[in-house]
Write an enzyme that holds these catalytic residues in place. Structure first.
Site, PDB file in Angstrom:
ATOM      1  N   LEU A  85      -2.784 -10.624 -12.184  1.00 40.34           N
ATOM      2  CA  LEU A  85      -3.730  -9.868 -13.005  1.00 40.34           C
ATOM      3  C   LEU A  85      -3.009  -8.759 -13.746  1.00 40.34           C
ATOM      4  O   LEU A  85      -2.069  -8.162 -13.222  1.00 40.34           O
ATOM      5  CB  LEU A  85      -4.802  -9.220 -12.117  1.00 40.34           C
ATOM      6  CG  LEU A  85      -5.843 -10.128 -11.488  1.00 40.34           C
ATOM      7  CD1 LEU A  85      -6.807  -9.297 -10.652  1.00 40.34           C
ATOM      8  CD2 LEU A  85      -6.617 -10.889 -12.556  1.00 40.34           C
ATOM      9  N   GLU A 118     -15.436  -6.327  -8.260  1.00 40.05           N
ATOM     10  CA  GLU A 118     -15.308  -6.318  -6.798  1.00 40.05           C
ATOM     11  C   GLU A 118     -14.031  -5.587  -6.401  1.00 40.05           C
ATOM     12  O   GLU A 118     -13.137  -5.401  -7.236  1.00 40.05           O
ATOM     13  CB  GLU A 118     -15.335  -7.729  -6.219  1.00 40.05           C
ATOM     14  CG  GLU A 118     -14.191  -8.632  -6.595  1.00 40.05           C
ATOM     15  CD  GLU A 118     -14.292  -9.974  -5.839  1.00 40.05           C
ATOM     16  OE1 GLU A 118     -13.964  -9.994  -4.658  1.00 40.05           O
ATOM     17  OE2 GLU A 118     -14.703 -10.970  -6.462  1.00 40.05           O
ATOM     18  N   LYS A 120     -10.376  -4.769  -4.940  1.00 44.73           N
ATOM     19  CA  LYS A 120      -9.150  -5.573  -4.880  1.00 44.73           C
ATOM     20  C   LYS A 120      -8.517  -5.338  -3.510  1.00 44.73           C
ATOM     21  O   LYS A 120      -8.047  -4.237  -3.213  1.00 44.73           O
ATOM     22  CB  LYS A 120      -8.197  -5.151  -5.990  1.00 44.73           C
ATOM     23  CG  LYS A 120      -6.980  -6.046  -6.068  1.00 44.73           C
ATOM     24  CD  LYS A 120      -6.160  -5.722  -7.303  1.00 44.73           C
ATOM     25  CE  LYS A 120      -5.017  -6.705  -7.467  1.00 44.73           C
ATOM     26  NZ  LYS A 120      -4.128  -6.745  -6.330  1.00 44.73           N
ATOM     27  N   ASP A 122      -6.023  -5.399  -0.345  1.00 45.15           N
ATOM     28  CA  ASP A 122      -4.585  -5.312  -0.169  1.00 45.15           C
ATOM     29  C   ASP A 122      -4.196  -6.288   0.937  1.00 45.15           C
ATOM     30  O   ASP A 122      -4.060  -5.915   2.098  1.00 45.15           O
ATOM     31  CB  ASP A 122      -4.232  -3.873   0.235  1.00 45.15           C
ATOM     32  CG  ASP A 122      -2.871  -3.486  -0.264  1.00 45.15           C
ATOM     33  OD1 ASP A 122      -2.218  -4.330  -0.893  1.00 45.15           O
ATOM     34  OD2 ASP A 122      -2.475  -2.337  -0.022  1.00 45.15           O
ATOM     35  N   ARG A 141       0.350 -18.019  -2.333  1.00 49.15           N
ATOM     36  CA  ARG A 141       0.486 -18.015  -3.778  1.00 49.15           C
ATOM     37  C   ARG A 141       1.912 -18.371  -4.193  1.00 49.15           C
ATOM     38  O   ARG A 141       2.133 -19.054  -5.188  1.00 49.15           O
ATOM     39  CB  ARG A 141       0.099 -16.629  -4.301  1.00 49.15           C
ATOM     40  CG  ARG A 141       0.244 -16.465  -5.777  1.00 49.15           C
ATOM     41  CD  ARG A 141      -0.249 -15.098  -6.223  1.00 49.15           C
ATOM     42  NE  ARG A 141      -0.057 -14.938  -7.640  1.00 49.15           N
ATOM     43  CZ  ARG A 141       1.088 -14.611  -8.213  1.00 49.15           C
ATOM     44  NH1 ARG A 141       2.149 -14.404  -7.464  1.00 49.15           N
ATOM     45  NH2 ARG A 141       1.197 -14.503  -9.514  1.00 49.15           N
ATOM     46  N   TYR A 230     -12.357 -15.124  -3.914  1.00 45.49           N
ATOM     47  CA  TYR A 230     -12.790 -14.451  -5.138  1.00 45.49           C
ATOM     48  C   TYR A 230     -12.703 -15.320  -6.394  1.00 45.49           C
ATOM     49  O   TYR A 230     -13.021 -14.858  -7.479  1.00 45.49           O
ATOM     50  CB  TYR A 230     -12.029 -13.147  -5.354  1.00 45.49           C
ATOM     51  CG  TYR A 230     -10.515 -13.262  -5.323  1.00 45.49           C
ATOM     52  CD1 TYR A 230      -9.828 -13.989  -6.287  1.00 45.49           C
ATOM     53  CD2 TYR A 230      -9.782 -12.597  -4.348  1.00 45.49           C
ATOM     54  CE1 TYR A 230      -8.450 -14.075  -6.263  1.00 45.49           C
ATOM     55  CE2 TYR A 230      -8.395 -12.673  -4.321  1.00 45.49           C
ATOM     56  CZ  TYR A 230      -7.733 -13.419  -5.272  1.00 45.49           C
ATOM     57  OH  TYR A 230      -6.375 -13.502  -5.251  1.00 45.49           O
ATOM     58  N   LYS A 295     -14.049  -8.888 -13.983  1.00 43.22           N
ATOM     59  CA  LYS A 295     -13.861 -10.178 -14.667  1.00 43.22           C
ATOM     60  C   LYS A 295     -15.042 -10.388 -15.608  1.00 43.22           C
ATOM     61  O   LYS A 295     -16.187 -10.160 -15.194  1.00 43.22           O
ATOM     62  CB  LYS A 295     -13.834 -11.317 -13.649  1.00 43.22           C
ATOM     63  CG  LYS A 295     -12.623 -11.272 -12.756  1.00 43.22           C
ATOM     64  CD  LYS A 295     -12.658 -12.338 -11.698  1.00 43.22           C
ATOM     65  CE  LYS A 295     -11.419 -12.203 -10.831  1.00 43.22           C
ATOM     66  NZ  LYS A 295     -11.489 -12.966  -9.608  1.00 43.22           N
ATOM     67  N   LYS A 319      -6.375  -0.039 -10.911  1.00 39.53           N
ATOM     68  CA  LYS A 319      -5.732   0.368  -9.657  1.00 39.53           C
ATOM     69  C   LYS A 319      -6.095   1.793  -9.255  1.00 39.53           C
ATOM     70  O   LYS A 319      -6.238   2.680 -10.098  1.00 39.53           O
ATOM     71  CB  LYS A 319      -4.198   0.277  -9.793  1.00 39.53           C
ATOM     72  CG  LYS A 319      -3.688  -1.103 -10.146  1.00 39.53           C
ATOM     73  CD  LYS A 319      -3.962  -2.139  -9.077  1.00 39.53           C
ATOM     74  CE  LYS A 319      -3.010  -2.093  -7.928  1.00 39.53           C
ATOM     75  NZ  LYS A 319      -1.723  -2.734  -8.156  1.00 39.53           N
ATOM     76  N   CYS A 413      12.470  27.805  19.875  1.00 44.53           N
ATOM     77  CA  CYS A 413      11.324  27.740  18.963  1.00 44.53           C
ATOM     78  C   CYS A 413      11.723  28.324  17.606  1.00 44.53           C
ATOM     79  O   CYS A 413      12.241  29.440  17.547  1.00 44.53           O
ATOM     80  CB  CYS A 413      10.153  28.510  19.566  1.00 44.53           C
ATOM     81  SG  CYS A 413       8.793  28.738  18.428  1.00 44.53           S
ATOM     82  N   CYS A 416       9.606  31.796  17.298  1.00 41.27           N
ATOM     83  CA  CYS A 416       9.771  32.983  18.151  1.00 41.27           C
ATOM     84  C   CYS A 416      11.038  32.946  18.992  1.00 41.27           C
ATOM     85  O   CYS A 416      11.272  33.851  19.788  1.00 41.27           O
ATOM     86  CB  CYS A 416       8.544  33.158  19.043  1.00 41.27           C
ATOM     87  SG  CYS A 416       8.466  31.952  20.381  1.00 41.27           S
ATOM     88  N   CYS A 431       6.921  24.877  22.717  1.00 39.65           N
ATOM     89  CA  CYS A 431       7.473  26.223  22.792  1.00 39.65           C
ATOM     90  C   CYS A 431       6.910  26.880  24.039  1.00 39.65           C
ATOM     91  O   CYS A 431       5.722  26.751  24.337  1.00 39.65           O
ATOM     92  CB  CYS A 431       7.062  26.993  21.541  1.00 39.65           C
ATOM     93  SG  CYS A 431       7.218  28.767  21.726  1.00 39.65           S
ATOM     94  N   CYS A 437       4.487  33.909  20.919  1.00 39.06           N
ATOM     95  CA  CYS A 437       4.812  33.172  19.701  1.00 39.06           C
ATOM     96  C   CYS A 437       3.712  33.347  18.639  1.00 39.06           C
ATOM     97  O   CYS A 437       2.554  33.036  18.897  1.00 39.06           O
ATOM     98  CB  CYS A 437       4.967  31.694  20.059  1.00 39.06           C
ATOM     99  SG  CYS A 437       5.378  30.670  18.661  1.00 39.06           S
TER     100      CYS A 437
HETATM  101  O1  I6G Z   1      -4.914 -10.805  -7.191  1.00 39.47           O
HETATM  102  C1  I6G Z   1      -6.230 -10.885  -7.373  1.00 39.47           C
HETATM  103  C2  I6G Z   1      -7.047 -10.096  -6.633  1.00 39.47           C
HETATM  104  C3  I6G Z   1      -8.425 -10.160  -6.812  1.00 39.47           C
HETATM  105  C4  I6G Z   1      -6.754 -11.786  -8.318  1.00 39.47           C
HETATM  106  C5  I6G Z   1      -8.137 -11.850  -8.511  1.00 39.47           C
HETATM  107  C6  I6G Z   1      -8.976 -11.019  -7.740  1.00 39.47           C
HETATM  108  O2  I6G Z   1     -10.273 -11.103  -7.923  1.00 39.47           O
HETATM  109  C7  I6G Z   1     -11.101 -10.268  -7.186  1.00 39.47           C
HETATM  110  N1  I6G Z   1      -8.653 -12.686  -9.410  1.00 39.47           N
HETATM  111  C8  I6G Z   1      -7.825 -13.450 -10.132  1.00 39.47           C
HETATM  112  C9  I6G Z   1      -8.417 -14.355 -11.131  1.00 39.47           C
HETATM  113  C10 I6G Z   1      -6.459 -13.406  -9.950  1.00 39.47           C
HETATM  114  N2  I6G Z   1      -5.908 -12.568  -9.068  1.00 39.47           N
HETATM  115  C11 I6G Z   1      -5.545 -14.232 -10.748  1.00 39.47           C
END
Ligand code: I6G
Length: 676
Positions: A85, A118, A120, A122, A141, A230, A295, A319, A413, A416, A431, A437
């Site tokens: 993305l 929505e 993203k 991690d 991926r 997703y 999207k 981000k 310490c 003191c 300490c 102190c």
């Molecule tokens: O890396 C991604 C995280 C979340 C995504 C994504 C996403 O949708 C919530 N959607 C797409 C189409 C792609 N990467 C390519």
């Protein structure tokens, strides 16, 4: 129906039930069945399949964990590449994206584009392939074109259905999403790994990635992994709705887990509102997110927009400020907390993380410093999440420079100069200058004045903070030199309150040795230990000059407490404060010394106390009896010489009368003591 057909039917019915309840539990987060009932279904199916191995199917809910580890991961080619993305790091970049969408679509610039938004996650991007509703492949991926075959591992994730629910799904359906480890599971996993001395992970993302890369699916099955889907990839033999948001709804109907935080928003303003809401919620979510994704919701628009290089033109990741960054440790210094804990702090090359510039990060304690092996000069991951104090998460060992310096806990310490005591097996170094102190002043005073210590009524935390802030009180001894005029300069302190406070300070001078010892705030010396020390030594000077060995002769005093007490009295500052307190008039009854007590007026006599004495606390009575050579016991026996009774005396008095032990009240006790 034959017996085997009946068994087969029952097994199929159980599978359907289990799949449905998995769906309620994992996908809808709305279980219908108590766990015990669910377990019953699973056990029955397991037992049927055990007795009739020929009825087992690959998509049976009992078949999540394959028996054998694989030797290596195979490679698979994604039929449709798994793209990445584009990122937006600012509102302007988001506006630019929206403008490009409108320009390309040639829609009315005044009417907002609908976006499916929505969080993203991690985690680790994966693809799941269903053929005729059966999970046939799971893949990472990878580089987008080719990924690793992790079918055996994704099968172990309970939120991944082995077969789809309902009907109407395409014959071939590839779905894409993120496998993640929820934060709570991550913490628990790391704690257990630490206890067992096994590898821990730096963050939930690495934990998820590491778990998916296990060659033995039984290990993956033990990891608390979860998934949100997703997007769809390859689709053959079926139709999907016209909007992305509807596709996600449909995936959910088929038993696939989608993020409940998703929403359709209108235009940039809707996107920004969603971004802010998620930002505010970020630390409250059960999982880590690093931004939100928008999207274009209409799939015909998506088709019109197409792709640029390796990213769709119809989606963008907005981000959040990164919560983890790399930086260099310039120095490691030590801070002293309110309770004397000496904490290592990393001084960092300033770095922008979690939305602010961070130049210091906690290393928690010496144990953590050693565990993470942080050295001066190291490149480290620093994390700042929400309002939490930034911390050094891990060192990048492959970037360690020659001469990176190991740091040891200081002997003195830094505030003191009192000795710092590190006890074997304890993470926190402390300490020993508790009373002296400056870092510990307010806390030491609060404890000193507390009800069960010197009991200075009216001297609360706020007042103490003020007295410390204006540098009027440095040690508890200074309390005894305060004047009404000085007190009246403090906030919300009138003449009456000042006089009242001074009266309670004055009253506190009359105390007992055990209260006084407790008030000193020696680490590990609570009320019971203070009382045991007072009872054993009888006077302060003997206690202060006791060796660690002789301290251990006191009941309930082990090597740790003994070393704390010894270290405390070894500190000249602490002895000076005690002298000043005595000079200021703090006083208690003492037994002169053990030798003298050996021929005191009450020597050899055993006392038991019961009920409340009208003019003396129990500690006081005990101290004074012991000072006169007597012993105080907790229970009445034929060996008891006197039972001293007060108000609401209990069964000890009755027992004394039964045994013919002499019972005396406070007045009579005073007489015996006066004979000293
Ligand atoms: O890396 C991604 C995280 C979340 C995504 C994504 C996403 O949708 C919530 N959607 C797409 C189409 C792609 N990467 C390519």
């Amino acid at each position: 129906m034959s017996a085997s057909a009946t068994i087969q039917k029952r097994a199929e019915w159980l599978r359907e039930q289990i799949r449905y309840h998995n769906y309620r539990y994992h996908v809808l987060d709305d279980p219908e069945l108590p766990d015990i009932e669910y377990d019953r279904l699973v056990r029955e199916l397991e037992s049927l399949e055990r007795d009739n191995p020929d009825i087992v199917t690959a998509d049976s809910p009992t078949q999540r964990v394959g028996a054998n580890p694989v030797k290596a991961f195979g490679t698979i080619a994604h039929k449709l590449p798994m793209l990445s993305l584009e990122n937006a790091f600012s509102e302007d970049e988001l506006r630019d994206f929206n403008r490009r969408v409108i320009d390309r679509l040639q829609t009315d610039p005044d009417s907002a584009i609908a976006y499916a938004a929505e969080p993203k996650l991690d985690g680790v991007a994966v693809s799941l392939l269903y053929e005729e509703g059966r999970l046939v492949r799971g893949a990472t991926r990878g580089d987008g074109e080719r990924g690793e075959d992790i079918t055996h591992n994704v099968r172990t994730i309970e939120a991944v259905p082995l077969s789809l629910l309902g009907r109407g799904f395409p014959g071939t359906l590839e779905v894409r999403g993120e496998v993640f480890m929820p934060r709570a599971g991550f913490r628990e996993f790391n704690e257990n790994a630490r206890i067992k001395g096994e590898k821990t992970f730096v963050n939930p993302r690495n934990a998820a990635a590491g778990s998916l890369r296990q060659l033995d699916p039984r290990l993956t099955a033990e990891r608390p992994l979860d998934i949100y889907l997703y997007a769809v990839g390859q689709v053959d033999g079926g139709k999907l709705p016209q909007r992305h948001s509807q596709v996600l709804d449909r995936l959910q109907d088929w038993g696939l887990k989608v993020c409940p935080e998703r929403r359709v928003v209108e235009g940039v303003d809707g996107c920004l509102q969603f971004y802010r809401e998620m930002g505010a919620k970020r630390d409250l979510l059960a999982y880590d997110i690093d931004g939100v994704v928008y999207k274009v919701d209409r799939l015909d628009y998506q088709a019109q927009l197409g792709f640029v290089s390796r990213a769709p033109r119809w989606a963008i990741a907005h981000k959040f400020p990164a919560q983890e960054e790399l930086t260099i440790v310039r120095d490691i210094e030590f801070q002293v907390g309110r309770t004397g804990a000496v904490t290592p702090v990393a001084r960092l090359e300033p770095v922008f993380v979690g939305g602010v510039t961070v130049s210091n990060a906690t290393l928690h304690n010496m144990h953590e410093l050693h565990r993470k092996d942080v050295r001066i000069g190291d490149t480290v991951i620093v994390r700042r999440a929400g309002d939490v104090i930034p911390e050094v998460v891990a060192v990048l060992l492959d970037r360690r420079v020659k001469g990176a310096r190991v740091v040891k806990v200081p002997k003195k310490c830094p505030i003191c100069s009192s000795a710092v005591l590190s006890i074997e097996g304890e993470a926190v170094a402390r300490c020993t200058g508790g009373l002296f102190c400056p870092a510990q002043r307010a806390e030491a005073l609060r404890h000193f004045a507390s009800r069960r210590a010197m009991d200075i009524d009216g001297l609360g935390s706020k007042l103490i903070e003020q007295l410390v802030a204006v540098d009027r009180v440095r040690t508890p001894a200074d309390l005894y030199h305060l004047t009404v005029d000085e007190l009246m300069t403090l906030e919300r302190m009138g003449q009456k309150s000042a006089e009242k406070l001074l009266a309670s300070i004055e009253r506190s001078k009359q105390t007992t040795l055990s209260r006084f010892l407790y008030a000193l705030g020696i680490r590990e010396v609570g009320e019971a230990t203070a009382s045991a020390l007072a009872g054993h030594f009888g006077n302060l000077s003997e206690l202060m000059s006791a060796s660690e060995e002789s301290l251990q002769a006191v009941s309930d005093v082990g090597p740790v407490v003994a070393s704390r007490v010894y270290a405390f009295f070894s500190e000249k500052h602490n002895r000076d404060v005690i002298q000043s307190l005595i000079k200021a008039g703090v006083i208690w009854a003492e037994r002169a010394s053990k030798a003298a007590v050996a021929d005191g007026p009450l020597t050899g006599k055993v006392f038991v106390l019961t009920g409340t004495l009208p003019g003396m606390t129990r500690d006081e009575a005990k101290d004074r009896i012991q000072a006169a050579g007597g012993k105080v016991s907790g229970s009445v026996s034929a060996k008891t010489d006197f039972v001293v009774f007060g108000d609401k005396a209990g069964s000890k008095l009755t027992k004394a009368q039964k045994l013919g032990v002499r019972t005396i009240d406070q007045q009579e006790l005073e007489k015996l003591l006066a004979d000293q």
